[in-house]
Write a protein that holds these residues in place. Structure first.
Motif: not given
Lengths: 534, 534
Positions: B201-202, B246-247, B249-251, B489-494, B514, B532
């Motif tokens: 969730s980055r 980077e793919m 991260l946040g997946s 979101s800066h820190q909580h994800g989608v 994406i 996401l």
């Protein structure tokens, strides 16, 4: 004017001091130069273009032989040999000079309609074959972004500047400096390479320790793709899913043409200076470097030459009397034969620089480093972009020079750099040829560093023989790098030359992801074929 | 034991001081608490599972109602209301507890064969609906990675540690501290959230100014996908094409299950301290913060409360006599009504901390900051992970509390934070309800910062009415954020809650990239559906 068959401005020549000549002769023998082709003779070999732009595009496009010659090759040693021999093989069919996003969109539409391969061209400084056209039966249009070279917007609060993608290093810095800012991105190719090219190939500059790699500087921008315009808005950071910026970084023209680049800039520093320390041996020097970066000492650059590079640099520096005095002094202080030279920079507020310098000197001293002040550091700074000119001087003497670079974790630095050096040094032994090989570490991370190895060998009796020598060294050493935990490139990208080695690094599924990304934006494989992915 | 229907350990309760009660009552009226469902009553509503694991998987899988209840929801306010009302809607059909990569591969194979939706579950601390099952007719297996919680490898030279993806914050730090290292990643959810969840969730931690976001800490690892194992080797940096890390991260579970995470670690610092400065108003405080970060002062954390958050924190701090003395002192020094509190940390070598502190104090002083030492900073450090417990205390008083966060460039910080606060403050006006709203900036970049807004409102007469109040505030403010240059979101994800807003931020082509990435790894849409990407 720009040299058509080599590096930089044709009026600028770097003289090789006599001791340099003797030094190289003692290492690998005297060279016998090959004859250079002339621009006229090469232009005469350029075939008829396969493209007919039509009235709407005509003003954007140049099909002259000279333009096509000047955009056919980058700066790899293979490119250099092609330019010097005149044996180019393939030329682009035409060169386009767009001035706007709209121009680029027109070119994309034309390419899609006519099935033309498009190659984006920034500074033409690739050393991995990024911008070379391939012979696949499809006409090729090289898109030179050089006219899109303006500072378009400057937000001094958020410290973000927007540039046309074709802006070369000096124009980036001069336009920013006029407002009191710097980007701080200084690759060795700074004089010619462009901000769009830096993004497309994931470039890193000499002061990345302070300013970051282009990945950290690239805040957003605009990419014209065959599917439409991809706009990357700027955020200081985001956790909103995978980062599209990171798909553009390193995309090497495969998903679209970068036209606008927004970058994070910094106020010009109060102070900057470069310092040199000598260490008695590699072990102490490498350990001190690792400690400096893992300690987060606020340095702006760090470079560590191994013993052979240190010896070579001192031999090629000229001023033999001064260098002799320096070496006697160093020897008395414990840094004699086998000594290694470290150069580091401090940049920032006076307080930051003062403290970084104290901290750096204290760490170096703890590892037997002998601090020699800023004199040699100033020399490094003065010559930081002129090294590529040395290739010309060596060429005139019958030597070919190239570099190989990678990055790996600290626990593997000695192993990998040793393997690379041995591979290059032994690579031409069965031809009874020596290679002169030396290495520095130049980009430092808490996790590891880059390894940058230079190798010099005598040209062969023919261009073919010279190219064969290079291919053998390049191929075997590249394989060795990816099979021993090194990245195929820390700062030069993949292009066509490194593409065969990428699958080892990325793995089957990593390649699947990259191919799928390219295919999503360019299903008909129109953009920069064979680059990044074979 | 972990609280089944809220935050943290059920034996730990944060008491709300009396003045805090009075303060809130004066702002938004006295609350009237709703009745909480019991675990037993919720378990009774859990339907029969649709999954029959069979002998080979049986030992890995728990189909008991309690396990399914405990893995059905995260920590968003909507989740909280579901847990308190007992109205869950959907439960996973079973919970799996793999201990190895092989276990995970077995679960993936089973899911692919049987068309079961898999949801990876780390600490269950999502505030954006990442781990909530959806009602799409497909059975759901939640995969709890909690058994994969070991430090598997430690390279002290390269400073890289390998962890099982299910390792929670305290186990990450304790296992590293035993060897003299720290990761330095301290999100507010630290107590429960896991290293794999941070990557998926980055996430960003409170000391990201020193240690970086999880993007900078994540060096590589292993992801089990439906196409096979994706291995990410570690490199200090690379220019070899788009970065697969980077793919990942946040997946958010859409391309596979992260099972091993390699992170960049740091030696434990010689010194760490936290300091508090008060500024007379927002303008001076915000400017000083921007200067601090753009000056690259070596701070390890920075947080700036606006006037209302400062007032609220001082009111809720307890110790009214001491706070009164502090306020009189500050008032004499020019920081009276409207004052803003800045907390900053220095971490590192003694020299670095001493100089960072001097530099920070000098910049603050130039902007009228009144330095008050480390006493309030120590308080912040002591309570840094306990804030989520406050929700429980407020709930008992009949108040619902939630936060919204984003990040934007400096030139837009005041505009966007003003819009967010107004939207939340006015959002329930037509219901004759007030919302208490306050904000801090907590993650700083040269380009901008995060904006973190807390809002408290009275629960309604029913759970439905309370949920409706929240939905109205969340929806209108989220729209406003993405339409005004903020990231969703800066820190909580989608997760699922922010997915509707992602297309504004990423654009049509960003979403295409994406979606194509998810589709490449999971063509049958088996993994974490509706997260996401809707």
């Amino acid at each position: 004017m720009r040299r058509w068959n080599g590096w930089g401005d044709e009026t600028f020549n770097l003289a090789m001091p006599e001791q340099g000549h003797d030094f190289l002769a003692s290492k690998i023998g005297t060279g016998r130069p090959l004859t250079n082709a002339t621009l006229e003779s090469v232009c005469a070999t350029v075939p008829e273009t396969r493209l007919t732009p039509g009235p709407e595009l005509d003003a954007l496009i140049d099909t002259s032989p000279e333009a096509r010659v000047r955009h056919a090759r980058g700066q790899s040693l293979a490119d250099w040999l092609a330019m010097r021999s005149g044996d180019y093989g393939v030329f682009p069919d035409a060169v386009a000079y767009p001035s706007s996003n709209q121009d680029v969109r027109k070119l994309l539409a034309w390419a899609a309609e006519q099935k033309i391969n498009l190659i984006p061209y920034g500074g033409g400084t690739s050393v991995a074959g990024h911008i070379n056209p391939v012979d696949n039966g499809t006409p090729v249009l090289t898109v030179d972004l050089g006219k899109m070279n303006r500072l378009m917007d400057l937000d001094t609060d958020s410290q973000i500047a927007t540039f046309g993608a074709g802006t070369p290093g000096p124009l980036v810095e001069s336009q920013l400096r006029a407002h009191g800012f710097t980007l701080g991105h200084f690759p060795q190719s700074f004089e010619l390479s462009t901000i769009g090219g830096w993004v497309a190939s994931r470039s890193s500059g000499q002061q990345s320790l302070r300013y970051g790699r282009i990945e950290q500087l690239f805040a957003g921008g605009r990419i014209e793709t065959l599917q439409g315009t991809l706009t990357l808005p700027t955020f200081p950071a985001s956790s909103a899913g995978p980062d599209i910026r990171e798909m553009v970084l390193g995309s090497e023209g495969r998903i679209g043409l970068i036209t606008e680049v927004k970058v994070r800039i910094t106020r010009l520093p109060e102070h900057e200076s470069f310092h040199v320390v000598f260490f008695p041996d590699w072990e102490t020097a490498r350990t001190a470097s690792r400690k400096l970066v893992q300690n987060r000492t606020q340095l702006s650059m760090l470079r560590l030459s191994n013993a052979m590079e240190t010896e070579t640099q001192l031999a090629l520096a000229g001023h033999p009397r001064l260098i002799g005095m320096l070496e006697r002094y160093l020897s008395l202080r414990g840094a004699g034969t086998g000594k290694c030279m470290m150069t580091f920079g401090v940049t920032g507020s006076h307080r930051q620089c003062r403290n970084a310098l104290l901290e750096a000197r204290s760490i170096c001293k703890a590892h037997k480093g002998v601090y020699t002040g800023t004199r040699l550091g100033d020399k490094w700074a003065a010559k930081r972009f002129s090294m590529p000119y040395l290739r010309e001087a060596l060429w005139q003497m019958g030597y070919a020079v190239d570099t190989l670079e990678t990055a790996t974790d600290w626990d593997n630095v000695d192993n990998l750099s040793g393997l690379i050096e041995t591979s290059l040094r032994e690579g031409l032994k069965d031809k009874q040829e020596n290679t002169h090989v030396f290495t520095h570490l130049s980009h430092f991370y808490s996790q590891g560093c880059s390894i940058y190895t230079t190798y010099v060998f005598r040209v062969g009796d023919s261009y073919d023989e010279t190219l064969a020598r290079w291919q053998r060294l390049k191929t075997s050493t590249s394989e060795l790098i990816v099979n021993n935990r090194g990245t195929i490139s820390h700062q030069h990208g993949v292009g066509k030359d490194h593409a065969p080695y990428l699958p080892v690094e990325k793995g089957e599924l990593g390649m699947l992801a990259i191919r799928s990304l390219c295919n999503t934006f360019d299903p008909d494989a129109i953009l920069n074929p064979k680059t990044l992915v074979e």
